[in-house]
Every structure is written in structure tokens, then in C-alpha cells.
Design an enzyme around this catalytic site. Structure first.
Site, PDB file in Angstrom:
ATOM      1  N   ALA A 104      58.199  31.119  31.048  1.00  0.00           N
ATOM      2  CA  ALA A 104      56.582  30.816  30.509  1.00  0.00           C
ATOM      3  C   ALA A 104      57.022  30.324  29.032  1.00  0.00           C
ATOM      4  O   ALA A 104      56.854  31.100  27.913  1.00  0.00           O
ATOM      5  CB  ALA A 104      55.708  32.023  30.344  1.00  0.00           C
ATOM      6  N   GLY A 109      60.127  28.094  21.347  1.00  0.00           N
ATOM      7  CA  GLY A 109      60.614  28.647  20.426  1.00  0.00           C
ATOM      8  C   GLY A 109      61.923  29.662  21.057  1.00  0.00           C
ATOM      9  O   GLY A 109      62.851  29.544  20.351  1.00  0.00           O
ATOM     10  N   CYS A 220      52.763  39.547  23.323  1.00  0.00           N
ATOM     11  CA  CYS A 220      52.536  39.789  21.894  1.00  0.00           C
ATOM     12  C   CYS A 220      51.111  40.538  21.977  1.00  0.00           C
ATOM     13  O   CYS A 220      50.333  40.219  21.105  1.00  0.00           O
ATOM     14  CB  CYS A 220      52.230  38.388  21.087  1.00  0.00           C
ATOM     15  SG  CYS A 220      51.292  37.298  21.736  1.00  0.00           S
TER      16      CYS A 220
HETATM   17  C1  LIG Z   1      53.545  33.579  24.983  1.00  0.00           C
HETATM   18  S1  LIG Z   1      53.317  31.803  25.314  1.00  0.00           S
HETATM   19  C2  LIG Z   1      55.019  31.597  25.468  1.00  0.00           C
HETATM   20  C3  LIG Z   1      55.925  31.144  23.988  1.00  0.00           C
HETATM   21  C4  LIG Z   1      57.097  30.828  24.096  1.00  0.00           C
HETATM   22  N1  LIG Z   1      58.094  31.684  25.067  1.00  0.00           N
HETATM   23  C5  LIG Z   1      57.934  30.463  22.730  1.00  0.00           C
HETATM   24  O1  LIG Z   1      58.422  31.387  22.411  1.00  0.00           O
HETATM   25  O2  LIG Z   1      57.640  29.392  22.140  1.00  0.00           O
HETATM   26  C6  LIG Z   1      53.137  31.835  27.069  1.00  0.00           C
HETATM   27  C7  LIG Z   1      53.267  30.695  27.911  1.00  0.00           C
HETATM   28  O3  LIG Z   1      53.095  30.954  29.372  1.00  0.00           O
HETATM   29  C8  LIG Z   1      52.387  29.781  29.849  1.00  0.00           C
HETATM   30  N2  LIG Z   1      51.552  30.177  31.102  1.00  0.00           N
HETATM   31  C9  LIG Z   1      50.240  30.475  31.451  1.00  0.00           C
HETATM   32  N3  LIG Z   1      50.403  30.714  32.902  1.00  0.00           N
HETATM   33  C10 LIG Z   1      51.569  30.617  33.378  1.00  0.00           C
HETATM   34  C11 LIG Z   1      52.139  30.588  34.715  1.00  0.00           C
HETATM   35  N4  LIG Z   1      51.439  30.817  35.731  1.00  0.00           N
HETATM   36  N5  LIG Z   1      53.658  30.406  34.713  1.00  0.00           N
HETATM   37  C12 LIG Z   1      54.447  30.068  33.752  1.00  0.00           C
HETATM   38  N6  LIG Z   1      53.649  30.006  32.433  1.00  0.00           N
HETATM   39  C13 LIG Z   1      52.506  30.071  32.253  1.00  0.00           C
HETATM   40  C14 LIG Z   1      51.161  29.543  28.677  1.00  0.00           C
HETATM   41  O4  LIG Z   1      50.564  28.174  28.950  1.00  0.00           O
HETATM   42  C15 LIG Z   1      52.206  29.677  27.433  1.00  0.00           C
HETATM   43  O5  LIG Z   1      52.332  28.495  27.070  1.00  0.00           O
END
Ligand SMILES: C[S@@+](CC[C@H](N)C(=O)[O-])C[C@H]1O[C@@H](n2cnc3c(N)ncnc32)[C@H](O)[C@@H]1O
Length: 292
Positions: A104, A109, A220
Site C-alpha cells: 500500500a 516514502g 497511523c
Molecule cells: C498509509 S498510506 C501509505 C503510505 C506510504 N506507505 C508511504 O509511506 O508513503 C495507505 C495507502 O494505501 C492505499 N490503499 C487503499 N486501498 C488499498 C488496497 N486495496 N490495496 C492497496 N493499497 C490500498 C491508499 O490509497 C494509500 O495510498
């Protein structure tokens, strides 16, 4: 308000935390630690190194706005990222020969950190605009060993069963750690919706991991439904999953809780880490999991 009552039950200190500084790390794809520090000193900054990493620094919060105008920042020699996020990514022991899945990934980052240590990283993100922003981010920061996939992480295990040496799942969550003052978008329904998605994602992450491999599950958010309950779910479904202890080099954290409302979780969840917000640290939850 229900949100504050719930958080108080986990730890009242969470509601009293004040953010006084911000953190950044050196982008090793573009520069060395010495080059960056010398440049920053010329630009008038004296960042403080954190005591658990050579390449992570903090500055008082009022320096954030001017810092993003410096050459050091605009040339992508540094990456501004919260200490808790950096710590979570550093807690996965990535080897130079590893192929790592970031399930995800946007805005990328954590993939950037993993890409500095691994042979290659596969970064998955289903949201189109976040996906293209992430690709830009990788290019700007000079990471050439990241492959990107605009896919839903829940189904990745079907095409890549037991492919990856390490997996990072920074799950989509209700982001309670970013609630600052007024609560406008929080609801129990939202927490439950994320909990369901996280359970599907953690199974996909675990199935994609090679036997003997390790993964991190992180959020988070404070809600036990999105944290301990998700780890408990994995332990119930996958007897070959084991929670490993994480060595934490700071004091603002607590272990996972084994009871929440009428639910009792596997005692193993005590090894999870809930980082309490304090100074430069945002609230965060992480669990290190091994596939036997
Ligand atoms: C907490 S953020 C990730 C931040 C990233 N790891 C960083 O450090 O920059 C969670 C991400 O999961 C994505 N997401 C949502 N549903 C998802 C799915 N079914 N499979 C994978 N990613 C998903 C969201 O769009 C979002 O970009």
C-alpha cells in the site's frame, strides 16, 4: 465525543502530546550524509541527529517552511518524513539481495527507504492519482529499483504467491493520529470499514511472503480494531504466522493491548508496538511478523 473517550482508554497521554519538531532523512540515491549536512550548514541550519540512526535528523517545527525552499530540499537530497514512519521502515531487516513488496505504497516514502537497502522493490497502489504521484516521487528521488503496479493489494497474492523476501504493509487506515483538535471525519463505521479491508490486505501480504520471510504491518491510527484485532485475525487464520519482538530505542511507546471492550486478543499481540505521539513522533502502530 466517542473518539476521545476511546483514545483516553488506550492511553490518556496521547491527547496531551505536542509536536515541537519535524524530521527528515538523507536520500542516499542522491547524496551522502556529509554532503547534505555541509550544504545545510552553509544554508544556515544545524539539524540534530536522532540517536537510533546515522541518517535521520530533526529541526524545530518553525524551520519546516523555510527548509522546503532550500536547494537541499528542492534537489531532493532529503526526504521529510515522520520519525515514527522512518522507524517502522527501519524495523524491517532488509538485505541487499532482498526483493521487497510494498503493498500500500503511495506516496512512496517507505518504498524509498526500502529501495535504498533492497535489490528491488515492488510498490502497489490502486488509487490512480496517488499512483502517478508516487511514480513521480520515485523518479524525482532517483530510485531506479522500484517497479510500480496500479493494482488492488488485496489480490496481489494470487499472481505472486510466496514471491517476496520481505513485505511492508502500511495499511490504509482511519488516520486517527492525524486528528488535530476538531474531529470531523471520524466515525466507528469508518473504523470498521478499514478493519475489514486491513484483514484482507494482511492475508494478501502474508500469502505473498516467502516462508522464512518477515513483514511489517503498520498504521497511523490508534483503534485496536485496525491494529491488534487485525494481527489477532492473521494469527487465527495462519498458524505459521508469528509476531516477533521489536527493539524500540525510545520510551514513548507501549506494547499491544490484549483486551478491548468485549474482545480478547491472542497474547502474542503484546509484542506489537504502539508509538505514542511525543515531540517529533506521531502516533503509529507496527507489528513485525515472521512466516514460519
Ligand atoms: C498509509 S498510506 C501509505 C503510505 C506510504 N506507505 C508511504 O509511506 O508513503 C495507505 C495507502 O494505501 C492505499 N490503499 C487503499 N486501498 C488499498 C488496497 N486495496 N490495496 C492497496 N493499497 C490500498 C491508499 O490509497 C494509500 O495510498
Amino acid at each position: 465525543m466517542e473518539f476521545f473517550e476511546r483514545v483516553k482508554k488506550i492511553n490518556p497521554a496521547i491527547l496531551e502530546a505536542k509536536k515541537d519538531s519535524f524530521s527528515f532523512r538523507i536520500n542516499h540515491h542522491r547524496a551522502t550524509i556529509d554532503e547534505v549536512i555541509e550544504l545545510l550548514q552553509k544554508e544556515g541550519y544545524t539539524p540534530q541527529k536522532v540517536d537510533w540512526a546515522e541518517d535521520v535528523f530533526t529541526l524545530p517545527i518553525e524551520y519546516r517552511k523555510p527548509l522546503v525552499k532550500t536547494k537541499t530540499y528542492t534537489k531532493n537530497l532529503i526526504y521529510i518524513q515522520n520519525l515514527s514512519s522512518i522507524f517502522a521502515a527501519y524495523s524491517l531487516d532488509v538485505l541487499p539481495t532482498d526483493w521487497v513488496l510494498d503493498l500500500a505504497a503511495a506516496p512512496g516514502g517507505k518504498s524509498l527507504i526500502l529501495s535504498e537497502r533492497a535489490q528491488k522493490v515492488s510498490a502497489v497502489e490502486p488509487d490512480k492519482s496517488r499512483f502517478f504521484r508516487m511514480k513521480r516521487n520515485f523518479k524525482e528521488h532517483g530510485a531506479k529499483n522500484i517497479q510500480t503496479y496500479n493494482k488492488d493489494g488485496r489480490f496481489i497474492y494470487k499472481s505472486c504467491p510466496e514471491w517476496f523476501d520481505k513485505v511492508f504493509l502500511d495499511a490504509p487506515c482511519s488516520s486517527e493520529a492525524h486528528i488535530d483538535g476538531e474531529v470531523t471525519w471520524w466515525s466507528m463505521r469508518r473504523v470498521r470499514r478499514f478493519s475489514k479491508l486491513q484483514k484482507e490486505l494482511i492475508i494478501s501480504a502474508f500469502e505473498s511472503l516467502k516462508p522464512g520471510g518477515q513483514m511489517i504491518y503498520a498504521t497511523c491510527t490508534y483503534a485496536p480494531e485496525e491494529n491488534e484485532e487485525v494481527i489477532d485475525f492473521l494469527l487465527q487464520k495462519k498458524p505459521n504466522a508469528k509476531v516477533l519482538p521489536v527493539e524500540v530505542p525510545f520510551t514513548n511507546y507501549q506494547g499491544g493491548i490484549t483486551q478491548w471492550e468485549d474482545k480478547h486478543f491472542n497474547k502474542e499481540v503484546k509484542k506489537c508496538v504502539r508509538i505514542l505521539p511525543s515531540g517529533t513522533y506521531s502516533g503509529f502502530f507496527l507489528a513485525l511478523i515472521k512466516k514460519k
